[in-house]
Design an enzyme around this catalytic site. Structure first.
Site, PDB file in Angstrom:
ATOM      1  CG  ASN A 144      -0.460  -0.136   2.492  1.00 18.05           C
ATOM      2  OD1 ASN A 144       0.703  -0.448   2.799  1.00 18.05           O
ATOM      3  ND2 ASN A 144      -1.146   0.403   3.415  1.00 18.05           N
ATOM      4  CG  HIS A 159      -3.665  -7.862  10.706  1.00 17.91           C
ATOM      5  ND1 HIS A 159      -4.943  -7.984  10.104  1.00 17.91           N
ATOM      6  CD2 HIS A 159      -3.186  -6.872  10.003  1.00 17.91           C
ATOM      7  CE1 HIS A 159      -4.897  -7.361   8.873  1.00 17.91           C
ATOM      8  NE2 HIS A 159      -3.842  -6.875   8.854  1.00 17.91           N
ATOM      9  CG  ASP A 191      -0.332  -4.214  10.327  1.00 19.35           C
ATOM     10  OD1 ASP A 191       0.225  -3.625   9.399  1.00 19.35           O
ATOM     11  OD2 ASP A 191      -1.420  -4.105  10.737  1.00 19.35           O
ATOM     12  N   GLY A 221      -3.037   2.317  12.762  1.00 17.41           N
ATOM     13  CA  GLY A 221      -1.589   1.914  12.820  1.00 17.41           C
ATOM     14  C   GLY A 221      -0.493   2.645  13.549  1.00 17.41           C
TER      15      GLY A 221
HETATM   16  O1  DOR Z   1      -3.852   0.029  10.764  1.00 18.21           O
HETATM   17  C1  DOR Z   1      -3.374  -0.246   9.900  1.00 18.21           C
HETATM   18  N1  DOR Z   1      -2.487   0.423   9.148  1.00 18.21           N
HETATM   19  N2  DOR Z   1      -3.744  -1.536   9.366  1.00 18.21           N
HETATM   20  C2  DOR Z   1      -3.516  -1.730   8.061  1.00 18.21           C
HETATM   21  O2  DOR Z   1      -3.853  -2.908   7.919  1.00 18.21           O
HETATM   22  C3  DOR Z   1      -2.684  -1.067   7.282  1.00 18.21           C
HETATM   23  C4  DOR Z   1      -1.853   0.205   8.168  1.00 18.21           C
HETATM   24  C5  DOR Z   1      -1.320   0.996   7.271  1.00 18.21           C
HETATM   25  O3  DOR Z   1      -0.760   0.852   6.165  1.00 18.21           O
HETATM   26  O4  DOR Z   1      -1.323   2.297   7.980  1.00 18.21           O
END
Ligand code: DOR
Length: 399
Positions: free
Chosen positions: A96, A207, A280, A298
């Site tokens: 991403n 996760h 993660d 995140g």
């Molecule tokens: O909390 C998250 N942040 N979960 C994810 O799956 C993606 C991640 C992010 O890329 O910031």
């Protein structure tokens, strides 16, 4: 290339059925010899690992390194420096990014830059759909050829089951596991386990956070499905109650759950249902985390991970700990690593039972927000060696 002798550590290599005090000699980037009371040769540096554990290098199969596209959150340099400080000699990075890792061009860019700026090995995860938009499958054979070791639209669920089925069938004979981000978790875990059985694609659930999802994985496994799964330090440690006290630093997807989920996950690690531990690692800028209306989900994870896992799983046998952090991630991704057998690449993690307090100001990661801030952890990484090179050494480790 440095020649290195690691002396007196407890060498834990489950693949070689070894758990004993040994010396490890490293030459030309590979493990040359493991034995008792090895003499140091001329020009060889000696690392005294007495009282510490010497393990095959840890592999974090789920990190966000944010490049290309978001260097304000993290760069390949800062993210991989955080990795080696956290004890990881290899990481697998999620697609991403901007552009997404959905083309051979973006994978090539990533690999070149990781080669130049990376402090550890970096294995890219390619996207499942173009632009991670959930509509058209990527060219999996081309992405695998360009170095992708798995495929995921992580951060988002591939919502359309027809698109995902089509993608899984196209990818079935391509090397590289499918990695699912499941939200809403229980429903999508159930769907993707059915999809794995139906298509025959090798599948991994990222996760895992609920007791129900864990039960679903157990059931699918009992029916012979080829599926693996991971848990994060935060889901093994915190609950929604903690999250409401901590506030924005605890916001994450999937969210923190309830105590019964947390304890089920810890049990799932202990009984072998959960195959891998993965952070993660998802750094954001302070401004993004502090956005009162909508804090970014995140947080940084690489530098607290080993201590947090040890804290959440007291008394876990060390061989199991090393399987979760090295042997199994290597196997799931089909990459080198997971053993210190002579002839293997000299990727080594040295850690010890040592209490310390998390201070995000000291992180190499650009992400400073973490629900672990101020928490005391029982285990500390002392050194990380990548391909025979000492990439991190804690001040207390005598060289
Ligand atoms: O909390 C998250 N942040 N979960 C994810 O799956 C993606 C991640 C992010 O890329 O910031």
């Amino acid at each position: 290339m440095t020649a290195l002798l690691i002396t007196g550590g407890r060498v834990v290599d489950p693949v070689a059925s070894l758990d004993a005090v040994r010396d490890v000699r490293i030459r030309n980037g590979i493990v040359a010899e493991i034995g008792e009371h090895l003499e140091s040769d001329d020009g060889e540096s000696v690392l005294d690992a007495a009282g510490a554990v010497v393990a095959p290098g840890f592999i974090d199969m789920h990190v966000h390194l944010r490049e290309p596209g978001f260097p304000q959150k993290e760069t390949l340099a800062t993210g991989t420096e955080a990795a080696v400080r956290g004890g990881f000699s290899s990481v697998a990075c999620m697609p991403n990014t901007n552009p997404a890792l959905d083309s051979t061009a973006s994978l090539q860019w990533l690999r070149e830059h990781a080669q130049r700026f990376g402090r550890c090995r970096v294995y890219p995860i390619g996207a499942i759909t173009l632009g991670r938009k959930g509509r058209e499958p990527c060219d999996f054979a081309a992405l695998a050829e360009a170095g992708a070791v798995g495929f995921s639209d992580d951060g988002d669920t591939v919502a359309d089951a027809r698109v995902l089925r089509d993608a899984a069938l196209r990818a079935r004979d391509v090397r590289g596991v499918f990695i699912s981000h499941c939200e809403p978790e229980d429903l999508i875990v159930a769907r993707d386990l059915l999809m794995a059985a139906e298509t025959g694609k090798r599948w991994h659930i990222a996760h895992l956070s609920t007791r129900e999802a864990l039960e679903l994985v157990r059931g699918a496994r009992a029916n012979g499905a080829q599926v693996t799964c991971e848990a994060t330090p935060h889901h093994l440690t915190f609950t929604a109650v903690d999250a409401s006290e901590i506030g924005p630093p605890a916001r994450v997807n999937p969210p923190l759950r309830w105590e019964e989920d947390r304890t089920a996950l810890c049990q799932g690690v202990r009984d072998g249902t959960i195959d891998a531990l993965a952070t993660d690692h998802a750094p954001h800028t302070e401004a993004e985390k502090n956005d009162a209306a909508s804090p970014a989900p995140g947080f940084t994870g690489l530098e607290i991970a080993v201590g947090a896992y040890a804290d959440a799983l007291p008394g876990l046998p060390l061989t199991h700990f090393v399987e979760l952090l090295s042997v199994n991630p290597a196997r799931i991704l089909g990459i080198a690593g997971g053993t210190l057998r002579p002839g293997a690449a000299a990727d080594v993690t040295i850690f010890a039972q040592r209490s310390w307090v998390v201070d995000p100001a000291t992180f190499a990661s650009k992400g400073k927000s973490t629900p672990f801030a101020g928490r005391r952890l029982p285990c500390k990484v002392l050194a990380t060696i990548v391909g025979g090179e000492l990439r991190y050494r804690a001040p207390e480790l005598v060289a």
